[in-house]
Motif scaffolding. Structure first.
Motif, PDB file in Angstrom:
ATOM      1  N   ASP A 485      14.849   0.668   1.101  1.00  0.00           N
ATOM      2  CA  ASP A 485      13.766   0.862   2.074  1.00  0.00           C
ATOM      3  C   ASP A 485      12.623   1.672   1.445  1.00  0.00           C
ATOM      4  O   ASP A 485      11.444   1.338   1.614  1.00  0.00           O
ATOM      5  CB  ASP A 485      14.324   1.572   3.313  1.00  0.00           C
ATOM      6  N   PHE A 486      12.978   2.702   0.694  1.00  0.00           N
ATOM      7  CA  PHE A 486      11.979   3.540   0.018  1.00  0.00           C
ATOM      8  C   PHE A 486      11.127   2.688  -0.928  1.00  0.00           C
ATOM      9  O   PHE A 486       9.900   2.706  -0.891  1.00  0.00           O
ATOM     10  CB  PHE A 486      12.706   4.658  -0.747  1.00  0.00           C
ATOM     11  N   ASN A 487      11.813   1.911  -1.758  1.00  0.00           N
ATOM     12  CA  ASN A 487      11.078   1.097  -2.744  1.00  0.00           C
ATOM     13  C   ASN A 487      10.243   0.009  -2.073  1.00  0.00           C
ATOM     14  O   ASN A 487       9.124  -0.275  -2.485  1.00  0.00           O
ATOM     15  CB  ASN A 487      12.058   0.463  -3.732  1.00  0.00           C
ATOM     16  N   ARG A 488      10.826  -0.595  -1.053  1.00  0.00           N
ATOM     17  CA  ARG A 488      10.097  -1.661  -0.352  1.00  0.00           C
ATOM     18  C   ARG A 488       8.785  -1.109   0.209  1.00  0.00           C
ATOM     19  O   ARG A 488       7.725  -1.729   0.091  1.00  0.00           O
ATOM     20  CB  ARG A 488      10.981  -2.198   0.789  1.00  0.00           C
ATOM     21  N   ARG A 489       8.857   0.097   0.772  1.00  0.00           N
ATOM     22  CA  ARG A 489       7.647   0.679   1.376  1.00  0.00           C
ATOM     23  C   ARG A 489       6.673   1.168   0.308  1.00  0.00           C
ATOM     24  O   ARG A 489       5.458   1.079   0.471  1.00  0.00           O
ATOM     25  CB  ARG A 489       8.034   1.777   2.352  1.00  0.00           C
ATOM     26  N   CYS A 490       7.210   1.674  -0.785  1.00  0.00           N
ATOM     27  CA  CYS A 490       6.310   2.060  -1.899  1.00  0.00           C
ATOM     28  C   CYS A 490       5.527   0.838  -2.389  1.00  0.00           C
ATOM     29  O   CYS A 490       4.326   0.909  -2.659  1.00  0.00           O
ATOM     30  CB  CYS A 490       7.112   2.620  -3.077  1.00  0.00           C
ATOM     31  N   ALA A 491       6.217  -0.302  -2.473  1.00  0.00           N
ATOM     32  CA  ALA A 491       5.585  -1.512  -3.016  1.00  0.00           C
ATOM     33  C   ALA A 491       4.427  -2.010  -2.134  1.00  0.00           C
ATOM     34  O   ALA A 491       3.562  -2.753  -2.609  1.00  0.00           O
ATOM     35  CB  ALA A 491       6.631  -2.613  -3.190  1.00  0.00           C
ATOM     36  N   LEU A 492       4.402  -1.565  -0.861  1.00  0.00           N
ATOM     37  CA  LEU A 492       3.314  -1.986   0.031  1.00  0.00           C
ATOM     38  C   LEU A 492       1.956  -1.443  -0.458  1.00  0.00           C
ATOM     39  O   LEU A 492       0.906  -1.881  -0.005  1.00  0.00           O
ATOM     40  CB  LEU A 492       3.570  -1.470   1.461  1.00  0.00           C
ATOM     41  N   ASN A 493       2.006  -0.495  -1.373  1.00  0.00           N
ATOM     42  CA  ASN A 493       0.770   0.142  -1.858  1.00  0.00           C
ATOM     43  C   ASN A 493       0.187  -0.522  -3.114  1.00  0.00           C
ATOM     44  O   ASN A 493      -0.663   0.062  -3.777  1.00  0.00           O
ATOM     45  CB  ASN A 493       1.062   1.616  -2.161  1.00  0.00           C
ATOM     46  N   PHE A 494       0.686  -1.695  -3.429  1.00  0.00           N
ATOM     47  CA  PHE A 494       0.214  -2.390  -4.644  1.00  0.00           C
ATOM     48  C   PHE A 494      -0.277  -3.777  -4.272  1.00  0.00           C
ATOM     49  O   PHE A 494       0.310  -4.443  -3.427  1.00  0.00           O
ATOM     50  CB  PHE A 494       1.359  -2.512  -5.659  1.00  0.00           C
ATOM     51  N   LYS A 495      -1.329  -4.210  -4.947  1.00  0.00           N
ATOM     52  CA  LYS A 495      -1.908  -5.546  -4.663  1.00  0.00           C
ATOM     53  C   LYS A 495      -1.367  -6.572  -5.664  1.00  0.00           C
ATOM     54  O   LYS A 495      -0.890  -6.199  -6.739  1.00  0.00           O
ATOM     55  CB  LYS A 495      -3.423  -5.472  -4.808  1.00  0.00           C
ATOM     56  N   PRO A 496      -1.466  -7.856  -5.303  1.00  0.00           N
ATOM     57  CA  PRO A 496      -1.033  -8.899  -6.259  1.00  0.00           C
ATOM     58  C   PRO A 496      -1.746  -8.738  -7.594  1.00  0.00           C
ATOM     59  O   PRO A 496      -2.904  -8.293  -7.626  1.00  0.00           O
ATOM     60  CB  PRO A 496      -1.465 -10.198  -5.591  1.00  0.00           C
ATOM     61  N   GLN A 497      -1.077  -9.127  -8.649  1.00  0.00           N
ATOM     62  CA  GLN A 497      -1.731  -8.928  -9.942  1.00  0.00           C
ATOM     63  C   GLN A 497      -2.973  -9.801 -10.105  1.00  0.00           C
ATOM     64  O   GLN A 497      -3.908  -9.390 -10.781  1.00  0.00           O
ATOM     65  CB  GLN A 497      -0.749  -9.059 -11.083  1.00  0.00           C
TER      66      GLN A 497
END
Ligand SMILES: Cc1cc2nc3c(=O)[nH]c(=O)nc-3n(C[C@H](O)[C@H](O)[C@H](O)COP(=O)(O)OP(=O)(O)OC[C@H]3O[C@@H](n4cnc5c(N)ncnc54)[C@H](O)[C@@H]3O)c2cc1C
Length: 503
Positions: A485-497
């Motif tokens: 859950d932590f990682n999934r939510r962290c990943a929300l802060n990154f845009k597609p390459q």
């Protein structure tokens, strides 16, 4: 102070990297750098994936991503996904991430849970679940976070080897590096045995005080002239060949790739493995294999079948690889950098990393006037050990594989030619003890840190126990669902390459 002339033989990635770093480090009044390369011989032209070390190179040279990446069709790399190396349940694939600031929240959970798992306690230690870069790669996200997320992740790149060489070449010109196009046919040595000059086929002699051998697998100066022996790693790394061919992205109606992955994929095949490296305009593919186990033709056919490519679609390139390293990387007035100094198969994409570390370490010695025999020996020991350290990590991939579908994979698993270092690391792991203490004791964390070893060994499911796993409350201390859950939510802060590449 008298000006010294350094001649770099070779204009491959290693040659231009060396020329840039030396020209950047020294005042042109003190050191004059010249690159001599043969247009007839050309460069090896593979080597499309890097570690985060390459980012440091561009930053040091002041070359921005927006400047060089579009010119080299480059993309971001969050790490490597290994597919099919283990036949154990839940280990069909795993991700080896580059380090991230968020590791400090999840690494402890991973290491603790992997300790529990080695005590036969029922806990999920699949490395792909524990580290943010794996989530970024899975969703083809770039590594630059939104401004509101103050935790950086390390990353490497994918790029076209020819084009990145051109970027480095143009930058070297800005730094005042001289460039000669000619083929060297003879090497002159002084009475002391040092190299004094290189004679070209046109008959001119180019003299210098110091020579950097970046002549690729030829090793024209370090090997053919100075006769520095080559220590082969063929006893524990069986792969000696590669077949390479590009494929095209699946594109949408605007011609843009439907998906631009931000990871390298290393998929096990029948007698080796295949890389898949997504560039912005195409995908680089290659099958690294053992020619003692499969013929070149069959390897090509197997790679074509994997990619769905016919001979009429694309031509294949076959390469021989010489895996091992020179006994000395710096001999007399010559330093070998790149393929001339040694080569480890590209499973962890470490060749350019090693070239960069070699030249950067050399610059420190050279700048401080540390060029005595004792200091050269110290330098050589450090670089030699680095090659061995990285070799052991690559060997471990083969040693712990659990495929049984070919003689090749069985021989890899049964191979007993392991270094003492790797042998004792594996026994500490198998005894359920803390491998970080062993890594510290051996002083090998600078090659691969504890987390990388944990990822590899957990990723392959190197847990001997085959009975029913135990339930234990300690598995709740760092519940894997919370980490996910932590990682999934962290990943929300990154845009597609693709968005991040739109400079
Ligand atoms: C199959 C494969 C996959 C790889 N994948 C990766 C990867 O993913 N990541 C990574 O970091 N690395 C990878 N590498 C390694 C990478 O390709 C090399 O480290 C990198 O390209 C540097 O090569 P080089 O400059 O040492 O040699 P080369 O590119 O071969 O350059 C040699 C230079 O020397 C010159 N030369 C040679 N002889 C003479 C002569 N007589 N006179 C004048 N000039 C001469 C040539 O003209 C050329 O300019 C891979 C290598 C192989 C074989």
């Amino acid at each position: 102070m008298q000006q010294q002339k350094i001649l770099v033989l070779g204009g491959g990635t290693a040659g231009w990297m060396a020329a840039n770093l030396i020209a950047d480090a020294f005042d042109a009044k003190r050191v004059k750098v010249c690159v001599l390369e043969s247009p007839e011989i050309g460069i090896v032209g593979v080597g499309e994936g890097s570690t985060p070390q390459l980012k440091a190179l561009f930053e040091k040279l002041g070359i921005t991503e927006s400047d060089w990446m579009p010119k080299a069709n480059a993309t971001f790399k969050n790490g490597i996904r290994f597919r099919g190396w283990s036949s154990k349940p839940n280990c069909e694939e795993y991700f080896h991430p580059f380090p991230a600031k968020t590791d400090r929240d999840t690494a402890q959970a991973f290491v603790y849970n992997s300790y529990l798992r080695r005590q036969n306690i029922d806990v999920d230690v699949h490395p792909s679940k524990y580290f943010l870069p794996s989530y970024l790669a899975q969703q083809s996200l770039g590594p630059h976070p939104n401004e509101s997320f103050p935790f950086s992740v390390s990353y490497g790149y994918h790029f076209d080897a020819y084009l990145v060489g051109e970027v480095l070449k143009q930058h070297a010109f800005k730094l005042g590096v001289e460039h000669i196009e000619a083929t060297v046919t003879q090497v002159n040595q002084s009475s002391s045995g040092d190299i004094s000059g290189l004679v070209t086929e046109q008959g001119s002699t180019i003299e210098a005080d110091f020579f950097i051998d970046c002549s690729g697998f030829a090793g024209l100066l370090i090997g053919k002239t100075l006769n520095v022996d080559f220590d082969s790693f063929s006893e524990n790394l069986f792969n000696d060949s590669a077949v390479v061919m590009p494929s095209q992205h699946v594109c949408d109606e605007t011609g843009s790739p439907k998906q631009l992955e931000s990871q390298t994929t290393a998929s096990a095949l029948s007698n080796g493995w295949a890389w898949e490296i997504p560039l912005s305009n195409r995908i680089g593919n290659g099958y690294v294999y053992s020619a003692s186990h499969i013929s070149h033709d069959k390897a090509e056919t197997e790679l074509r079948a994997k990619l769905g490519l016919l001979e009429s679609d694309v031509q294949a390139r076959h390469l021989k690889m010489r895996v091992g390293q020179r006994k000395e990387h710096w001999s007399r007035n010559c330093l070998a950098v790149g393929l001339s100094q040694g080569f480890l198969e590209p499973l962890e994409a470490t060749a350019l990393h090693l070239a960069q570390v070699t030249i950067e370490t050399f610059i420190q010695y050279f700048a401080a006037g540390r060029t005595s025999l004792r200091e050269k020996a110290e330098f050589n020991k450090a670089i030699y050990s680095r090659f061995e350290g990285i070799r052991d990590y690559i060997v471990c991939h083969y040693k712990v594989n659990s495929r049984t579908d070919s003689e090749y994979w069985r021989e890899c698993a049964e191979n007993t030619n392991l270094s003492d270092s790797l042998r004792s690391l594996l026994s500490v792991w198998n005894a359920g003890e803390d491998i970080s203490i062993e890594i510290e004791r051996q002083g090998i964390a600078q090659y691969y840190p504890t987390l990388s070893w944990h990822c590899l060994l957990s990723g392959y499911g190197v847990f001997d126990f085959t009975g029913e796993l135990l339930k234990d409350d300690r598995a709740q201390r760092f519940a894997v669902e919370d980490v996910v859950d932590f990682n999934r939510r962290c990943a929300l802060n990154f845009k597609p390459q693709v968005t991040q590449l739109d400079f």
